[in-house]
Structures are given as C-alpha cells and as structure tokens.
Motif scaffolding. Sequence first.
Motif, short mmCIF file in Angstrom:
data_model
loop_
_atom_site.label_atom_id
_atom_site.label_comp_id
_atom_site.label_asym_id
_atom_site.label_seq_id
_atom_site.Cartn_x
_atom_site.Cartn_y
_atom_site.Cartn_z
N LEU A 44 -42.16 5.85 -33.15
CA LEU A 44 -41.76 6.44 -31.87
C LEU A 44 -40.45 5.82 -31.43
O LEU A 44 -40.00 4.82 -31.98
CB LEU A 44 -42.85 6.24 -30.81
N SER A 45 -39.78 6.49 -30.47
CA SER A 45 -38.51 5.93 -30.01
C SER A 45 -38.68 5.34 -28.62
O SER A 45 -39.35 5.91 -27.76
CB SER A 45 -37.43 7.02 -30.00
N LEU A 46 -38.08 4.18 -28.43
CA LEU A 46 -38.28 3.42 -27.20
C LEU A 46 -37.03 3.45 -26.34
O LEU A 46 -35.91 3.30 -26.85
CB LEU A 46 -38.64 1.97 -27.55
N ASP A 47 -37.22 3.66 -25.03
CA ASP A 47 -36.10 3.62 -24.10
C ASP A 47 -35.87 2.19 -23.64
O ASP A 47 -36.80 1.43 -23.47
CB ASP A 47 -36.40 4.48 -22.87
N GLN A 48 -34.63 1.84 -23.42
CA GLN A 48 -34.32 0.59 -22.76
C GLN A 48 -34.40 0.88 -21.26
O GLN A 48 -34.43 2.03 -20.87
CB GLN A 48 -32.93 0.10 -23.18
#
Length: 339
Positions: A278-282
């Motif tokens: 999955l892709s994680l937001d900062q």
Amino acid sequence: MFKKNDFNNNLLEWYQSNKRSLPWRETTDPYKIWLSEVMLQQTQVITVIPYYKKFITKYPLLTDLADADEEALLKDWEGLGYYNRIRNFQAAVKEVSSKYDAKVPDQPDKFFELKGVGPYIGGAVQSIAFNHALAAVDGNVLRVMSRLNQDARDVTKASVQKSIKEEIETLIPLEAGDFNQALMELGATTCTPRAPKCVICPVQEHCEAYSSHSVFDFPVKKKAKRKKEESYNIFFILNDKNEVLLSKQEDNLLKGMYEFPKYDVDTSIENIEEDLNLSLDQPNIHAGSEKHVFTHKVWYMEAYILYTFSPHENFVPLKQVRELPMSKAMQKLFNLIEV
DNA sequence: GAGACGTGGAT
DNA sequence: TATCCAAGTCT
C-alpha cells in the motif's frame, strides 16, 4: 533424610488448618483442576483467580472448551501470558474429548501423553484429582526440599528436579493430592524466598538449613541471563474510514495475538509500503514510545501514525480493536492514540 | 541441556 | 533501576 511419618503428619495437619480458600479447591472435576494447573504455571495465585472464574463460567464442561473458537479462547486468556498454554490445553482437551469420551484419563501414562502436560501438571492433576502417588514439583517444592536437605545442587537443572521428584515420591502418603498441595502451600506462604517464616514452620524440626542457620543459602540457582534488547518502530496505519491496520502474529512470540505493523528501526517507509502493498501519505506523526519487558527480552518501541488511501484486507474499525486478542505491548501502544 | 516463552509484583 | 520470582513446558 528425616523421619517420614513425623514429617508427613506435621505437614498435613498444618495444611488442613492453614490452607487458603482457593476457587479450584471447591471442585473435584478433573477438567477444572487441570485448567487451574495450566493457569498456575509461572503465574501467581492472585493473578489466576479471576481468569479461572471466568473460564469455568464460560466453559463449564471440558467439551465447551474443546469446541470453543481458538481466537475467543485467546481473548479470554489475554493478559495471562504464555499464550501457547491455552492452545496446548485446547488441543489436549480436544484429544480427551474424542479419544477418551471427554473423560480426563486417570491413568498417568495416558495423561502424560497429552499436549502441555509435563512432570508438574501430570503429577499435580493425577494426585489431586485421582490421588495417584506422584509428586508435583514446582518452584515452591524445590525451595522447600532444598532447604530441608541443605541440597546444594542447582535446582534449575532438569536432572536435579527429577531427582527431587523421585525423592518426594518415596514420602507420599495415601493423601497424595493433599500432600503435594501442602508442600506447595508451605513454600508459597511460609518457606518463602526472601523472608521465610521459620519460627512458625510446621516442619522446622526436620529442616537442616534451619538448624545450621543457612536457610538463605538455598535453593541454589544459576544466575538468569541478561535480556536481549530489541528496538522497533510500530505504525498505526489509518484509512479514511476510521480503520487501522492490524494483523495476526505468526511468529512464536505472541503467536495468535494481533499486532500493529512492527518493523526494525532501520526499515524505510518505502520498504514498509512494499511489504504491506500500500502507499503511505506523509507526514509521519510520532505518537509516543513504550518499553515492554518479557522474560527473555526487552522491546523498545516508537509509535508513529501514518495515513493511506490504499485498500487492505487487514483493516479493523478503531472501535473494534479491543475485541481482538492483543498483547500488553500492543495495548500500551494503542492506548497512546485511543484511550 | 539450554533457550524460548508473558506478565505483574516485590525488594 | 535491576533482579528475582511466580503451582513449567516445549523444542
């Protein structure tokens, strides 16, 4: 060795008038006695009492526990530690259920074959429930016996424990269960590790260590090893539906308990995204830190909050997290973000 | 035989 | 704070 009959009489008489009122002493059901012994491994009486009451209420029959959902059992065991105990116990009662018509075997050799049944549990259950003349040697008994005989052998060695067990089995009277419980009770309440109450001890006259003022020299144990220290980053990965990522621990340590994604401190966010797919937001918000001490290791944990819009099968609504079995380590971390 | 395996309380 | 101990068993 001391005079067997005098010793036994003193000990049993003392036990009858001094034994504590404990919930598992109110039953003769071998299943419940067995359950209590499983819970009492490396665990103090005071800790076990509420768990024992909960279990005999929720699982009054051996078959109730055999048929229970494993995750539900783990949740009920949560906080008691050594989680393999309940898995092994369920496997054992399942076998008793199918193989022995749900009756706990009163033949020692059959009982000892069951999962989680070692020298202590085997002796304890077979003597207390069926009055078989087997010793139940726990930490209390090792301390009592080593003091009585000024036995300078290292009681942490299995060979020494076996030798002491055999010696006790030459002493066991007809009331085998009471004798074993009396020996343990004496260790737990009178022949204690740091402040033994020798002046009121019912077997003082038989104690070599007492006569030679060497009670504090026993038992002899090798020193515990230093705990291994490990550092982890733990991530609360939240989505836009108020859910958090949580998965079941597959490793041996805390197996079956749920945990938040946990990585070595040198693992990059990119590696974590790849690992979880999955892709994680900062940004990466620091939620706090916790230290957790096990028997054999220490975890230093830093907790972070991250957000994602990616789907994942392991998201759990925040409100439902506490319905899952979680270790104290993970509970402490979860408390940082959700009180 | 030695190490893994939880957690909490006492000193 | 560090260490030990608590009704041990499994690998």
